[in-house]
Design a protein around this motif. Structure first.
Motif, PDB file in Angstrom:
ATOM      1  N   ARG A   1      -7.987 -25.561  15.836  1.00  0.00           N
ATOM      2  CA  ARG A   1      -8.050 -25.767  14.822  1.00  0.00           C
ATOM      3  C   ARG A   1      -7.316 -25.066  14.657  1.00  0.00           C
ATOM      4  O   ARG A   1      -5.963 -24.735  13.847  1.00  0.00           O
ATOM      5  CB  ARG A   1      -9.130 -24.531  14.136  1.00  0.00           C
ATOM      6  CG  ARG A   1      -8.963 -23.702  12.801  1.00  0.00           C
ATOM      7  CD  ARG A   1     -10.404 -22.950  12.132  1.00  0.00           C
ATOM      8  NE  ARG A   1     -10.609 -21.877  12.802  1.00  0.00           N
ATOM      9  CZ  ARG A   1     -11.230 -20.939  12.593  1.00  0.00           C
ATOM     10  NH1 ARG A   1     -11.922 -21.097  11.840  1.00  0.00           N
ATOM     11  NH2 ARG A   1     -11.566 -19.478  13.531  1.00  0.00           N
ATOM     12  N   TYR A   2      -6.032 -23.661  16.141  1.00  0.00           N
ATOM     13  CA  TYR A   2      -4.855 -22.607  15.636  1.00  0.00           C
ATOM     14  C   TYR A   2      -3.679 -24.136  15.814  1.00  0.00           C
ATOM     15  O   TYR A   2      -2.707 -23.375  15.611  1.00  0.00           O
ATOM     16  CB  TYR A   2      -5.482 -22.087  16.786  1.00  0.00           C
ATOM     17  CG  TYR A   2      -3.968 -21.008  17.098  1.00  0.00           C
ATOM     18  CD1 TYR A   2      -4.302 -19.547  15.697  1.00  0.00           C
ATOM     19  CD2 TYR A   2      -3.421 -21.107  18.345  1.00  0.00           C
ATOM     20  CE1 TYR A   2      -3.086 -19.037  16.030  1.00  0.00           C
ATOM     21  CE2 TYR A   2      -2.469 -20.589  18.426  1.00  0.00           C
ATOM     22  CZ  TYR A   2      -1.291 -19.440  17.914  1.00  0.00           C
ATOM     23  OH  TYR A   2      -0.955 -18.839  17.145  1.00  0.00           O
ATOM     24  N   HIS A   3      -4.491 -24.731  16.928  1.00  0.00           N
ATOM     25  CA  HIS A   3      -3.322 -25.161  17.128  1.00  0.00           C
ATOM     26  C   HIS A   3      -3.142 -26.310  16.063  1.00  0.00           C
ATOM     27  O   HIS A   3      -0.824 -26.111  15.713  1.00  0.00           O
ATOM     28  CB  HIS A   3      -3.604 -26.833  18.283  1.00  0.00           C
ATOM     29  CG  HIS A   3      -2.621 -27.928  18.153  1.00  0.00           C
ATOM     30  ND1 HIS A   3      -2.083 -27.791  19.316  1.00  0.00           N
ATOM     31  CD2 HIS A   3      -2.304 -28.816  17.380  1.00  0.00           C
ATOM     32  CE1 HIS A   3      -0.841 -28.305  18.665  1.00  0.00           C
ATOM     33  NE2 HIS A   3      -1.393 -29.621  18.285  1.00  0.00           N
TER      34      HIS A   3
ATOM     35  N   PRO B   1      -1.677 -23.016  12.703  1.00  0.00           N
ATOM     36  CA  PRO B   1      -2.014 -20.747  12.723  1.00  0.00           C
ATOM     37  C   PRO B   1      -2.220 -20.249  12.054  1.00  0.00           C
ATOM     38  O   PRO B   1      -2.730 -19.443  13.062  1.00  0.00           O
ATOM     39  CB  PRO B   1      -0.754 -20.782  13.741  1.00  0.00           C
ATOM     40  CG  PRO B   1       0.216 -22.431  13.378  1.00  0.00           C
ATOM     41  CD  PRO B   1      -1.053 -23.275  12.775  1.00  0.00           C
ATOM     42  N   GLU B   2      -2.220 -20.527  10.818  1.00  0.00           N
ATOM     43  CA  GLU B   2      -2.461 -19.077   9.922  1.00  0.00           C
ATOM     44  C   GLU B   2      -3.673 -18.608  10.036  1.00  0.00           C
ATOM     45  O   GLU B   2      -3.797 -17.847   9.123  1.00  0.00           O
ATOM     46  CB  GLU B   2      -1.930 -20.158   8.684  1.00  0.00           C
ATOM     47  CG  GLU B   2      -2.246 -20.902   7.824  1.00  0.00           C
ATOM     48  CD  GLU B   2      -1.878 -22.629   8.026  1.00  0.00           C
ATOM     49  OE1 GLU B   2      -1.582 -23.510   7.980  1.00  0.00           O
ATOM     50  OE2 GLU B   2      -0.941 -22.390   9.749  1.00  0.00           O
TER      51      GLU B   2
ATOM     52  N   MET C   1      -9.599 -18.179   6.980  1.00  0.00           N
ATOM     53  CA  MET C   1     -10.086 -20.003   6.596  1.00  0.00           C
ATOM     54  C   MET C   1      -9.974 -20.574   4.845  1.00  0.00           C
ATOM     55  O   MET C   1      -9.726 -21.185   4.476  1.00  0.00           O
ATOM     56  CB  MET C   1     -11.777 -19.650   6.842  1.00  0.00           C
ATOM     57  CG  MET C   1     -12.177 -20.719   8.064  1.00  0.00           C
ATOM     58  SD  MET C   1     -11.588 -21.678   8.743  1.00  0.00           S
ATOM     59  CE  MET C   1     -11.839 -22.291   7.766  1.00  0.00           C
ATOM     60  N   GLY C   2      -9.564 -19.018   4.019  1.00  0.00           N
ATOM     61  CA  GLY C   2      -9.123 -19.570   2.805  1.00  0.00           C
ATOM     62  C   GLY C   2      -8.214 -20.390   2.244  1.00  0.00           C
ATOM     63  O   GLY C   2      -7.759 -20.719   1.201  1.00  0.00           O
ATOM     64  N   VAL C   3      -7.179 -19.925   3.347  1.00  0.00           N
ATOM     65  CA  VAL C   3      -5.557 -20.903   3.257  1.00  0.00           C
ATOM     66  C   VAL C   3      -5.824 -23.041   3.772  1.00  0.00           C
ATOM     67  O   VAL C   3      -5.319 -22.581   3.719  1.00  0.00           O
ATOM     68  CB  VAL C   3      -4.179 -20.241   3.664  1.00  0.00           C
ATOM     69  CG1 VAL C   3      -4.420 -18.623   3.461  1.00  0.00           C
ATOM     70  CG2 VAL C   3      -5.253 -19.886   5.547  1.00  0.00           C
TER      71      VAL C   3
ATOM     72  N   CYS D   1      -3.826 -18.381  20.414  1.00  0.00           N
ATOM     73  CA  CYS D   1      -5.104 -17.734  19.640  1.00  0.00           C
ATOM     74  C   CYS D   1      -5.136 -17.002  19.657  1.00  0.00           C
ATOM     75  O   CYS D   1      -5.941 -16.193  18.507  1.00  0.00           O
ATOM     76  CB  CYS D   1      -5.922 -19.478  20.597  1.00  0.00           C
ATOM     77  SG  CYS D   1      -8.025 -19.258  19.198  1.00  0.00           S
ATOM     78  N   ASN D   2      -6.253 -16.247  21.403  1.00  0.00           N
ATOM     79  CA  ASN D   2      -7.044 -14.776  21.273  1.00  0.00           C
ATOM     80  C   ASN D   2      -6.003 -13.818  21.228  1.00  0.00           C
ATOM     81  O   ASN D   2      -6.844 -13.130  21.051  1.00  0.00           O
ATOM     82  CB  ASN D   2      -7.937 -15.362  22.179  1.00  0.00           C
ATOM     83  CG  ASN D   2      -8.268 -16.699  21.648  1.00  0.00           C
ATOM     84  OD1 ASN D   2      -9.425 -16.677  20.931  1.00  0.00           O
ATOM     85  ND2 ASN D   2      -8.991 -17.658  22.405  1.00  0.00           N
ATOM     86  N   GLU D   3      -4.989 -13.447  22.075  1.00  0.00           N
ATOM     87  CA  GLU D   3      -4.284 -12.292  21.938  1.00  0.00           C
ATOM     88  C   GLU D   3      -4.175 -11.249  20.695  1.00  0.00           C
ATOM     89  O   GLU D   3      -4.160 -11.909  19.694  1.00  0.00           O
ATOM     90  CB  GLU D   3      -3.824 -12.962  22.775  1.00  0.00           C
ATOM     91  CG  GLU D   3      -2.173 -13.185  21.904  1.00  0.00           C
ATOM     92  CD  GLU D   3      -0.734 -13.231  22.633  1.00  0.00           C
ATOM     93  OE1 GLU D   3      -0.996 -12.363  23.688  1.00  0.00           O
ATOM     94  OE2 GLU D   3       0.225 -13.222  22.076  1.00  0.00           O
ATOM     95  N   LEU D   4      -4.551  -9.873  20.845  1.00  0.00           N
ATOM     96  CA  LEU D   4      -4.399  -9.030  20.001  1.00  0.00           C
ATOM     97  C   LEU D   4      -3.551  -7.906  21.053  1.00  0.00           C
ATOM     98  O   LEU D   4      -3.142  -7.029  20.316  1.00  0.00           O
ATOM     99  CB  LEU D   4      -5.775  -8.206  19.522  1.00  0.00           C
ATOM    100  CG  LEU D   4      -6.454  -9.142  18.507  1.00  0.00           C
ATOM    101  CD1 LEU D   4      -7.508  -8.788  18.570  1.00  0.00           C
ATOM    102  CD2 LEU D   4      -5.746  -9.499  16.806  1.00  0.00           C
ATOM    103  N   GLY D   5      -3.422  -8.654  21.830  1.00  0.00           N
ATOM    104  CA  GLY D   5      -2.831  -6.924  22.133  1.00  0.00           C
ATOM    105  C   GLY D   5      -3.244  -5.511  22.704  1.00  0.00           C
ATOM    106  O   GLY D   5      -1.916  -4.456  22.496  1.00  0.00           O
TER     107      GLY D   5
END
Length: 478
Positions: A185-187, A190-191, A197-199, A348-352
C-alpha cells in the motif's frame, strides 16, 4: 564432588531456604544457589525432552479448563501475595510441562508443529539469557548481523539478485503477511503514511479461497476492509485458477475497486497446495499489481533440490513470507518477511525516535534496523535459525524436507490400501499434508448421500478445508 551430588546438595539448600526467594545472582552471594536452581531446572527440562521422545508416554495428560483452574496435586494457577520458595518454583515448572501438550512427541499430529530440535532449544535458552532487543546495533550487535546474514541467504534462495532484497523477522506468519500488504500500500500510495486512508481510493486485495485467513485479518487491521478482499476460485486440488484471478480483477475494476495486491500461496494450510506462481506473476505484471507469495508453510521446500520446483516463479514476487518454524523445524516463533525492493520497509515504517535512532553514532547506523519494524521491542528470533543452520547446513535442511515428504507419500500409499480410509483427493500430496476421512465400520455399508455425510462428519471435529470461506466437512489432515 560429582555433579549429581552437587545438584542434590544445592536442592537441599533450596528446600531449606526461607519462605521467600533467597538472593540469586546478581547478588554477590547468590552464585551457589543460582547454580543449584538452574541445574535442577536443566534436569527437569532434560527429563521432559527424553520422555517426549518415547512413544509409550502420553502426548497429553488431558484435564478440562475448570480442573486446571481448581488446582491439581499442588499445581495452582492462582498468583500469591507472598513469594514462594524456589523448591515450589521448580515444582511449578515440572507441573507446567506435565499438564501441557508434548508437541515434540512422535505421535503428536496437531497443526503444523514440527517436533523439538535440541539445537534450536539451546538457542532459545541462550536468547533468553542474553535478553536483548533487536532495534539497534548498539544493544544487539551480533544478533543484528546474524539476521542480516540469514535474510540475504533466504533472499538468494528465493532467487533475488544480490543487489536487491530486504526483510525482517516477525512474530509469526500473520504479521509477515500484514507487513506485505502494509508495504504494498505504501509503495503505491506513500501519502497514506501521513494523510491516512481517507485520501486513497477503495483498494482491492485478491487471494485464493484456500489461502490463510491472515489476509482478511490484515485487511481489517489496516483499514482496507474484509469486504474488499476478493476471494478467487481454486481447482479441485486447491490451487488458484489464473483465469479466475484475471476475471476477478476485471470485475472488481468494473465495480469501482482499485486492485493493488495479489496474494499467492505456496503451501496452503489444509491441502498443502501450491498456486501457479508464474501464471499469477504474468497477471500481476499486466495489471501492475504487487505480487506477494505466502510461503509460510511451503517455503521450506526451497531448501530441497527435489521439491523446490514446486515454487517455480517465486523469484518474481515483490514480497515473500517464509516461516522457518514450520517445515524447517525451528522452535516457535521464527518467521520472516522478505521484500524485493530494498529500503521500502524502512521508508514505510520509520519515525526516527531520537532516543533510539541518532544519525551521529560512531558506527554505520544502517544497522539500526528497528525503524523497519512496526514494533519497538522485538524478540531475537533469528539466532535459532542461524544456530540450526550451522548444525545442519543447507544440505541437512534439504534432507529433512525430503524425508518429511517421503513420509507423506508413504502415508498416502498406506491409506489407499486400508479399509475404512478415504482420501479427500486422489492425487499424491504436493506437501506433507495428507487429507482423509476415516469411516467407522457402522457407516461403511451406508449408501452415499446427505445422511451418510452428516453421520460421517460427527466422527471428528469439523475442519475448514478452505480457511477463508467454504467448509468441506469433517476430515483429518496430517
Amino acid at each position: 564432588m560429582h555433579w549429581q551430588q552437587k545438584c542434590q546438595k544445592y536442592l537441599c539448600m533450596l528446600c531449606n531456604s526461607m519462605p521467600f526467594l533467597p538472593d540469586l545472582l546478581p547478588a554477590s552471594s547468590g552464585e551457589e544457589i543460582t547454580r543449584g536452581f538452574l541445574q535442577e531446572l536443566v534436569n527437569i527440562l532434560f527429563t521432559y525432552i527424553c520422555k517426549s521422545s518415547q512413544r509409550s508416554s502420553k502426548v497429553l495428560d488431558f484435564h478440562h479448563p475448570h480442573q486446571l483452574k481448581e488446582g491439581l496435586d499442588g499445581f495452582n494457577l492462582n498468583l500469591p501475595d507472598q513469594p514462594e520458595t524456589l523448591e515450589q518454583i521448580l515444582v511449578d515448572c515440572r507441573d507446567t510441562l506435565k499438564y501441557g501438550v508434548s508437541t515434540g512427541h512422535p505421535r503428536f499430529f496437531n497443526q503444523l508443529s514440527s517436533g523439538l530440535d535440541v539445537i534450536g532449544t539451546a538457542a532459545e535458552w541462550l536468547i533468553s539469557t542474553a535478553n536483548t532487543n533487536m532495534f539497534t546495533y548498539e544493544v544487539s550487535p551480533v544478533f543484528i548481523l546474524m539476521e542480516e546474514v540469514l535474510l540475504r541467504k533466504m533472499q538468494s534462495i528465493v532467487g533475488w539478485s544480490s543487489g536487491e532484497g530486504d526483510g525482517i523477522f516477525c512474530p509469526g506468519g500473520t504479521i509477515s503477511n500484514l507487513y506485505s500488504i502494509l508495504v504494498a500500500r505504501y509503495h503505491f500510495y506513500p501519502e497514506v503514511k501521513t494523510r491516512g486512508m481517507g485520501v486513497l481510493p477503495q483498494l482491492g486485495i485478491f487471494t485464493s479461497e484456500h489461502s490463510h485467513y491472515s489476509v482478511k485479518k490484515s485487511a481489517a487491521v489496516l483499514g482496507l476492509g474484509t469486504e474488499n478482499v476478493v476471494v478467487v476460485k481454486c481447482d479441485e486440488r486447491g490451487k488458484m485458477i489464473p483465469a479466475e484471478l484475471e476475471s476477478s480483477i476485471v470485475t472488481a475494476q468494473e465495480k469501482g475497486l482499485v486492485p493493488f495486491y495479489v496474494n499467492a500461496t505456496a503451501g496452503t494450510t489444509v491441502y498443502g497446495a501450491f498456486d501457479p506462481l508464474d501464471a499469477i506473476a504474468d497477471i500481476c505484471h499486466r495489471h501492475s499489481l504487487w505480487m506477494h507469495v505466502d510461503a509460510a508453510w511451503g517455503g521450506g521446500l526451497l531448501m530441497s533440490d527435489r521439491h523446490r520446483m514446486k515454487l517455480q516463479g517465486i523469484e518474481r514476487a515483490w514480497s515473500v513470507t517464509w516461516n522457518p518454524h514450520k517445515m524447517m523445524g525451528v522452535p516457535l516463533q521464527c518467521s520472516a518477511i522478505l521484500v524485493k525492493k530494498r529500503g521500502l520497509l524502512r521508508q514505510c515504517n520509520e519515525l526516527g525516535a531520537e532516543y533510539l535512532f541518532q544519525a551521529d553514532k560512531h558506527y554505520d547506523v544502517s544497522y539500526d534496523t528497528g525503524d523497519k519494524s512496526i514494533q519497538c521491542g522485538r524478540h531475537v528470533d533469528a539466532f535459532k535459525l542461524w544456530l540450526m543452520w550451522k548444525a545442519k547446513g543447507s544440505q541437512g535442511f534439504g534432507a529433512q524436507v525430503d524425508k518429511c515428504l517421503e513420509n507423506a507419500e508413504y502415508l498416502y500409499d498406506q491409506l489407499q490400501r486400508r479399509t475404512g480410509f478415504e482420501l479427500v483427493y486422489k492425487n499424491k500430496p504436493e506437501h506433507s499434508n495428507v487429507c482423509f476421512w476415516y469411516t467407522p465400520p457402522s457407516l461403511r455399508g451406508l449408501p452415499l448421500g446427505p445422511d451418510r455425510d452428516t453421520r460421517l462428519h460427527q466422527v471428528s471435529a469439523k475442519s475448514t478445508v478452505a480457511p477463508l470461506d467454504s467448509v468441506m466437512g469433517r476430515h483429518y489432515c496430517i
